[in-house]
Design an enzyme around this catalytic site. Structure first.
Site, PDB file in Angstrom:
ATOM      1  N   GLU A 107      44.286  48.342  50.321  1.00 26.93           N
ATOM      2  CA  GLU A 107      43.077  48.989  50.838  1.00 26.93           C
ATOM      3  C   GLU A 107      42.768  48.396  52.195  1.00 26.93           C
ATOM      4  O   GLU A 107      42.868  47.182  52.386  1.00 26.93           O
ATOM      5  CB  GLU A 107      41.853  48.729  49.950  1.00 26.93           C
ATOM      6  CG  GLU A 107      41.736  49.512  48.678  1.00 26.93           C
ATOM      7  CD  GLU A 107      40.323  49.361  48.080  1.00 26.93           C
ATOM      8  OE1 GLU A 107      39.347  49.247  48.865  1.00 26.93           O
ATOM      9  OE2 GLU A 107      40.195  49.346  46.857  1.00 26.93           O
TER      10      GLU A 107
ATOM     11  N   GLU B  41      39.502  45.181  42.520  1.00 22.34           N
ATOM     12  CA  GLU B  41      38.873  44.044  43.185  1.00 22.34           C
ATOM     13  C   GLU B  41      38.213  43.049  42.227  1.00 22.34           C
ATOM     14  O   GLU B  41      37.017  42.740  42.345  1.00 22.34           O
ATOM     15  CB  GLU B  41      37.870  44.548  44.231  1.00 22.34           C
ATOM     16  CG  GLU B  41      38.547  45.401  45.289  1.00 22.34           C
ATOM     17  CD  GLU B  41      37.642  45.838  46.436  1.00 22.34           C
ATOM     18  OE1 GLU B  41      38.167  46.086  47.525  1.00 22.34           O
ATOM     19  OE2 GLU B  41      36.403  45.927  46.233  1.00 22.34           O
TER      20      GLU B  41
END
EC number: 3.2.1.78
Length: 433
Positions: free
Chosen positions: A364, A256
């Site tokens: 995710e 991320e």
């Protein structure tokens, strides 16, 4: 998810007179600068990639520090000595799909940040046995564990950043833990996404680099030559260990990555430069970013995740030649949007990947409760969306010799009722397409 250092200067751009530190300076079809800024020399890596590294025209070596336990050993190695992998039967992108072991299809999987931190090989094997029995083919794991001070004996850590020196732990409680996961995955046909650093502070993250080498912001992390050198030293150490492994699905730049308030060129240049570096070490395994999918105009409803506030431009980053597929995540509860909105997020990213001619991995997704009611519709949307080639829920849960793995609210435990709807029935829906 899981939120709770080399230093790099951004590339100067193809039109610049000279490439910056660690920038590309040559290679087949390269149309940019072929000389480097002062203090750096252009070094041939392979036929399609040359790189600016510290030194003069007569010097092209870097210093690496590794440790096998408590003993630190320093060696000097010529730049980019990684051998080309010998196998070509690796996972690959095939149009808008993935190919694994000769099969081109949509693939499901999960995330397990904790599996590479386990110290009991039997626990690793148990988890991967369960994953293999589920029909899942892809597992995303943490390939990093950064510290600023060495933990007590028996604690897992992969890289220590202290006193301006990067020390890589190749011992029993270091990269040998990754060895155990990769070896077990190879035996069971599971393919791993291994990432190299965390945006968040869990397991050290980018902050561990900043603490050791200087700087205070994410911009500093992405643009510091010292930090990026340490980061690349670690990347090379991991790739060297597993370059021939058929268990590697992809190398991932970060978990991320964000750069709040930054111009999108900061992350774009870092992604382009780092992915090219990885490809120079290992041209046969895939490379992905690990981003959440922020910054997208196509299909945007004007909500925060579609904005460019986190310094990301999904379409531009996806178009980078050395990025093989797109990644996107989904956490409506953290982003201030509705759960139903998640279907729009999936559809728009699939469309962007289709436009780019590359597959998307829904890498995710999670919700703190009501997993079946909330997340199964996202799975159904993903399976039916052009451009999406697979999905990995966050996160896999299991019962180890020490008890249940961590439950962050999003966890789906093996054998539970939620496992039935999220895994067993999902695999049936994929097979019935």
């Amino acid at each position: 998810m899981k939120r709770q250092a080399l230093t790099l200067i951004p590339l100067l751009g193809a039109a610049a007179a000279q490439s910056g530190p660690y920038g590309q300076c040559g290679g087949n079809d390269w149309s940019g600068a072929t000389t480097c800024v002062s203090g750096y020399v252009c070094v041939y890596q392979n036929e399609w990639y040359s790189q600016c590294v510290p030194g003069t025209a007569t010097s092209s070596s870097t210093t690496l520090t590794t440790t096998t336990s408590a003993t630190t050993r320093t060696t000097t190695t010529t730049t980019s000595t990684t051998s080309v992998p010998s196998s070509t039967n690796f996972p690959s992108a095939s149009g808008l799909n993935f190919t694994i072991d000769g099969v081109t299809d949509y693939f499901a999987g999960s995330n397990s940040y904790w599996i590479s931190m386990l110290t009991n090989d039997a626990d690793v094997d148990l988890v991967l046995d369960h994953i293999a029995s589920s029909g899942h083919k892809i597992l995303r794991i943490w390939g990093f564990n950064d510290v600023n001070t060495e933990p007590s004996t028996g604690q897992v850590w992969f890289q220590k950043h202290q006193g301006g020196v990067s020390t890589i732990n190749t011992g029993q409680y270091g990269l040998q833990r990754l060895d155990a996961v990769v070896s077990s995955a190879e035996k069971r046909g599971i393919k791993l996404i291994i990432n190299f650093v965390n945006n968040w502070d869990d397991y050290g993250g980018m902050s561990a680099y900043l603490n050791a080498y200087g700087g205070s912001t994410k911009t500093d992390w992405y643009t510091s030559a010292t930090i990026q050198a340490a980061y690349r030293t670690y990347i090379k150490a991991v790739i060297d260990r597993f370059i021939d492994s058929p268990a590697i699905f992809a190398w991932e730049l970060a978990n991320e990555p964000r750069c709040n308030g930054c111009d999108t060129s900061i992350l774009y240049d870092w992604i382009a430069d780092t992915s090219a570096y990885i490809k120079s070490l290992d041209p046969l395994h895939m490379v992905c970013i690990g981003d959440e999918g922020f910054g997208l105009d196509e299909g945007s409803d004007g909500s925060y995740p579609f904005s460019y506030n986190e310094g990301l431009d999904f379409a531009a980053n996806l178009a980078i030649d050395t990025i093989d597929f797109g990644t996107f995540h989904l956490y409506p509860g953290s982003w201030g949007v509705s759960y139903d909105w998640g279907n729009l997020w999936a559809i728009t990213h699939g469309a962007a990947c289709a436009t780019a001619g590359k597959p998307c991995l829904f890498e995710e997704y999670g919700a703190p409760s009501d997993h079946c009611a909330i997340e199964v519709p996202w799975q159904t949307t993903a399976v039916s969306s052009t451009g999406i080639a697979g999905d990995l829920f966050w996160q896999w849960g299991d019962t180890l010799s020490t008890g249940q793995t961590h439950n962050d609210g999003n966890t789906i435990y093996y054998g539970s009722d939620e496992y039935t709807c999220m895994v067993t029935e999902h695999m049936e829906r994929i097979a019935a397409r």
